[in-house]
Structures are given as structure tokens and as C-alpha cells.
Design a protein around this motif. Sequence first.
Motif, short mmCIF file in Angstrom:
data_model
loop_
_atom_site.label_atom_id
_atom_site.label_comp_id
_atom_site.label_asym_id
_atom_site.label_seq_id
_atom_site.Cartn_x
_atom_site.Cartn_y
_atom_site.Cartn_z
N ARG A 12 -24.35 -34.26 -47.83
CA ARG A 12 -24.18 -33.08 -46.96
C ARG A 12 -25.02 -33.16 -45.64
N GLU A 13 -26.55 -33.45 -45.81
CA GLU A 13 -27.51 -33.56 -44.91
C GLU A 13 -27.02 -34.53 -43.71
N GLN A 14 -26.59 -35.60 -44.03
CA GLN A 14 -26.09 -36.79 -43.22
C GLN A 14 -24.71 -36.19 -42.29
N GLN A 20 -24.00 -32.96 -41.76
CA GLN A 20 -24.43 -31.97 -40.80
C GLN A 20 -25.16 -32.65 -39.67
N ALA A 21 -25.91 -33.57 -39.78
CA ALA A 21 -26.72 -34.12 -38.64
C ALA A 21 -25.84 -34.51 -37.38
N THR A 28 -25.71 -32.49 -51.75
CA THR A 28 -26.86 -32.70 -51.13
C THR A 28 -27.50 -34.05 -51.76
N GLU A 29 -28.57 -34.36 -50.96
CA GLU A 29 -29.24 -35.33 -51.50
C GLU A 29 -30.01 -35.29 -52.89
N GLU A 30 -30.44 -34.13 -52.94
CA GLU A 30 -31.14 -33.67 -54.26
C GLU A 30 -29.88 -33.62 -55.32
#
Length: 190
Positions: free
Chosen positions: A59-61, A63-64, A129-131
Motif C-alpha cells: 500500500r505504501e508504494q 500511495q507514493a 501495508t508492508e507490516e
Amino acid sequence: MISPLSTRIRLTGAGVLAAAALALPGCASFQDATASMSTLGGLITPYRIDILQGNVVVREQVQALQPGMSREQVRNILGTPLVASAFHADRWDYVFTLRRQGQEPQQRRVSVFFDGPLLQRVEADELPTEEEFVASLDTRRRLGRAPALEASEAQLRAFHERYNTGAAAASDPPAPAVPPGTSYPPLEPR
């Protein structure tokens, strides 16, 4: 006149065909039974390797990513796309599948659309998410919280006082120095 031998062969052939026709529907249950027997009644299961295919995108990727980014910037964030078709030059697909023994297969897809050289929009499945993704990989039983991997100044001082590491290092005799002018034989013959 038909001989008794040819009649017997025809009846035997017909019997074999009939037996085969009757056995075919039972093949699936036969395979299940042999699989159950080979695993000692299901008590022991054979090891099956994890099958990981494609790009892991979290998800973080996604969102970037911002509209207007260049293809190179998108590639730096998401990696090389798994599918970049010549017929769809303005679309990159990132596909990920993970199959593990004892878990439901994971499958996710991210599609990135460009307008010429610039990012236009992103379509993605629900991404972890990564986590969350890392937690899904760890199938072992957790024994508690992981210890902190950094020490405070007070903890370092207490460690040095307890084990007297600073004083021991100062009281150790220095290592003997190699006297100047010592020569060694060459490593290779001349």
C-alpha cells in the motif's frame, strides 16, 4: 462357424471394457484414498514449497505514486512491471501470487496507466501495508515482542560497569608489533 476361443476372447475384451468404464468414475475417490494412505491417514503431510510469483507491491508504494510522474519514477517505486504489452504501451501490470502450504493463496494486481510519458492513474486491488505483508509471511508461533535493537547511554554505561569492558581493554598488554625491517618470502616464485 465361430470357435469357442474367439467367443471367449470377445467376452473377455467386453468384460475388461465394462470394468474400465465402471472404474473411471471412481478414480477421484481412489486418488483421495491413496493420498490419505500415503500420508498415514492424514497425520503426516508432505512438504510443499512456497510458490512466489511476480512483484510484491504494498500500500505504501502505491500511495507514493502521484499523477504526472515519469515512467522512470514509477519504475523506481514499484520495480519493473511483470507485464508491459506492446499492444498496451500505456499500461503496466504488476501481478503477485503467493501459494503456501496450509494457507489460502494470495493474489493481487496493480495496473498503472500512462498518458504518453507521464503517469495518469493507478488501479489496484486491496493491498496490505508492508507490516501486514511481512506478518502474513511469518507462520511460526510468536513468542512475544521482539527486543529493541538499540541501547540507551545509561544501558551502555551499565553494561560497561557490569562487565568492566573499558578497564579490561585498558589493562590488556598491547599486541606485539612487528619489528621494522622484517622481510617475508615472496608469495609466488620468481
